[in-house]
Design a protein around this motif. Structure first.
Motif, short mmCIF file in Angstrom:
data_model
loop_
_atom_site.label_atom_id
_atom_site.label_comp_id
_atom_site.label_asym_id
_atom_site.label_seq_id
_atom_site.Cartn_x
_atom_site.Cartn_y
_atom_site.Cartn_z
N SER A 37 54.67 40.14 37.96
CA SER A 37 53.63 39.24 38.49
C SER A 37 53.48 38.02 37.59
O SER A 37 54.09 37.94 36.52
N ALA A 38 52.61 37.14 38.00
CA ALA A 38 52.25 36.00 37.16
C ALA A 38 51.51 36.51 35.92
O ALA A 38 50.90 37.57 35.94
N THR A 43 47.31 33.50 38.48
CA THR A 43 47.13 33.30 39.93
C THR A 43 45.75 32.73 40.23
O THR A 43 45.62 31.82 41.06
N GLU A 121 54.60 33.26 39.44
CA GLU A 121 55.61 34.32 39.33
C GLU A 121 56.97 33.75 38.92
O GLU A 121 57.70 34.37 38.15
N PHE A 187 55.15 39.53 44.91
CA PHE A 187 54.11 38.73 45.58
C PHE A 187 54.63 37.59 46.46
O PHE A 187 53.94 37.15 47.35
N ARG A 201 47.06 38.65 47.99
CA ARG A 201 46.73 38.86 46.59
C ARG A 201 47.09 40.28 46.13
O ARG A 201 46.96 41.23 46.89
N GLU A 202 47.52 40.37 44.92
CA GLU A 202 47.92 41.65 44.30
C GLU A 202 49.14 42.26 44.99
O GLU A 202 49.36 43.47 44.93
N GLY A 203 49.93 41.41 45.65
CA GLY A 203 51.02 41.93 46.47
C GLY A 203 52.30 42.35 45.73
O GLY A 203 53.27 42.77 46.36
N SER A 204 52.30 42.27 44.41
CA SER A 204 53.54 42.61 43.69
C SER A 204 53.93 44.08 43.84
O SER A 204 55.12 44.41 43.86
#
Ligand code: ASP
Ligand code: MG
Length: 421
Positions: A37-38, A43, A121, A187, A201-204
């Motif tokens: 993730s970032a 984010t 990301e 993400f 959001r939080e899609g990783s």
């Protein structure tokens, strides 16, 4: 094949990145896709940037400057040699963002959002891939936007499984001929016209599950700052306990009721191919964590899910008529229009009540729309408590000094909308 996912907290500063390298040294013993993730709260920062730029409220440059400094502080710590090519690479990514914000924004807010927010990301993976290389962890950086193919629903890209699977076979798998590790972004995705999308959001976690699905991976590991899936969020509850094993079914229920430990979309692809999911601590990487898989064993430990900022809306026909199917279908279509997820609902003869997240402007507009057809009463600042495997004694302890505005019980689960007295 194994898939590892590292979230923002696990790469939030230079020390954290070093720790990721240690984990990979120890645990990436087979071919491993590393989804990242970032860094930290990037984010959120980029979201702020998008708002300032799109709404022309000023301050976009200074927000970007803050994000830039944060990343370069990490880069400086990880790469003492200022001539390392990573400096240039990261600078170029920031120049790319600069170009976007020097132009007029595209008309679609969500498209602008994806263009800019996705850079978090891209930047984090570039830094980490370069660092791993320096630590003799040979790896290949992959732009996941060429692999995870979505439609153009910006901010909530719908993944095209067939196309993505083809791209995984042609773009990702061959990289393992010469590398044991592939580093890529969570993400984000891309459309067939090469526009960038994000998956929510939080899609990783979801990206990790998808890549595992497409590669028929042996397992997925999500590395977190908690020891595994806990029976309650330590932010709200003392004495939490780790759950050693969960079924896919229980894990879906957990996320459905609002547990944030894994993204709700993560389980389905894994369940479909029976791929086990480990949730482990990046701070204590040798500990066992939680194993989520397709066993029969349902878990029976009481568990608690707590959500704040809840809104209880009560909807009544203006003419005192009954709430019937016609009214309900109109009400549901409005919730659908604003993508407001209903956590709990109850109907009586002349009113229909729902509990949803309070989301500022979005919920204001929903209420306005409802008010044109119905009488609407609402109560804000509430809490939603869900207890699975409950017993009366714990319920009473947890609701002490609170009033219950709405309650629903099934054999295993009780849900209560509460207000603080
Ligand atoms: N960086 C994205 C976010 O914070 C995706 C993720 O962390 O899973 O929402
Ligand atoms: Mg995150």
């Amino acid at each position: 094949m194994h898939v590892f996912k590292f979230g923002g907290a696990s790469v939030k500063d230079a020390e954290a990145v070093k720790n990721v390298a240690e984990i990979l040294k120890k645990s990436a013993t087979k071919e491993t896709i590393v989804v990242i993730s970032a860094m930290g709260k990037t984010t959120n920062g980029l979201e702020e940037l998008v708002k300032a730029f799109f709404n022309k409220t000023g301050g976009a440059e200074s927000v970007l400057q803050k994000i830039r400094t944060y990343h370069f502080d990490i880069v400086k710590d990880l790469f003492p040699n200022k001539n390392h090519p990573v400096y240039n690479e990261i600078e170029n990514s920031f120049v790319e963002i600069n170009w976007i914000i020097e132009d007029e924004p595209l008309p679609d807010y969500n498209q602008v959002y994806d263009q800019i927010v996705s850079m978090g990301e891209i930047i984090s993976t570039k830094i980490i891939a370069a660092y791993l290389t320096g630590k003799s962890l040979k790896n290949k950086w992959l732009d996941v936007r060429g692999v995870i193919q979505t439609d153009n629903t910006y901010r909530e890209g719908k993944v095209n499984y067939e196309l993505s699977e083809q791209c995984v076979k042609s773009e990702l798998i061959p990289l393992f001929k010469e590398n044991k590790i592939v580093v890529t972004q969570g993400f984000i995705g891309g459309t067939s016209e090469n526009f960038t999308t994000t998956l929510g959001r939080e899609g990783s976690d979801y990206t990790a599950a998808l890549l595992a699905y497409f590669t028929d991976a042996e397992s997925v590991t999500i590395w977190k700052d908690v020891p595994g899936v806990l029976n309650a969020d330590p932010k709200w509850f003392k004495n939490t306990k780790k759950i050693d094993e969960l079924t896919y079914h229980d894990a879906i229920e957990f996320t459905y009721y609002g547990a944030t430990v894994i993204h709700p979309k993560t389980i389905k692809p894994l369940q479909n191919k029976n791929i086990p999911l480990y949730v482990k601590s990046f701070l204590k990487s040798d500990d066992t964590g939680t194993l989520i898989q397709g066993t029969e064993k349902r878990f029976s430990m009481p568990s608690y899910i707590f959500k704040i900022n809840q809104l209880l809306i009560s909807i009544q026909p203006k003419d005192f008529s009954f709430i019937g199917e016609g009214n309900l279908s109109m009400i549901f279509s409005l919730f659908d229009k604003y993508a407001c997820k209903i956590h709990l609902m109850q109907n009586s003869a002349i009113s229909f009540s729902v509990c949803i997240d309070e989301e500022g402007e979005k919920t204001d507009r929903l209420i306005q729309d409802l008010q044109s057809e119905f009488k609407v009463l609402y109560n804000s600042g509430l809490e939603l408590l869900t207890i699975r495997n409950y017993d009366q004694e714990t319920i009473e302890k947890l609701i002490e000094n609170k009033s219950i505005l709405m309650e629903q019980r099934s054999r295993n689960t009780v849900q209560m909308v509460l207000s603080n007295n």
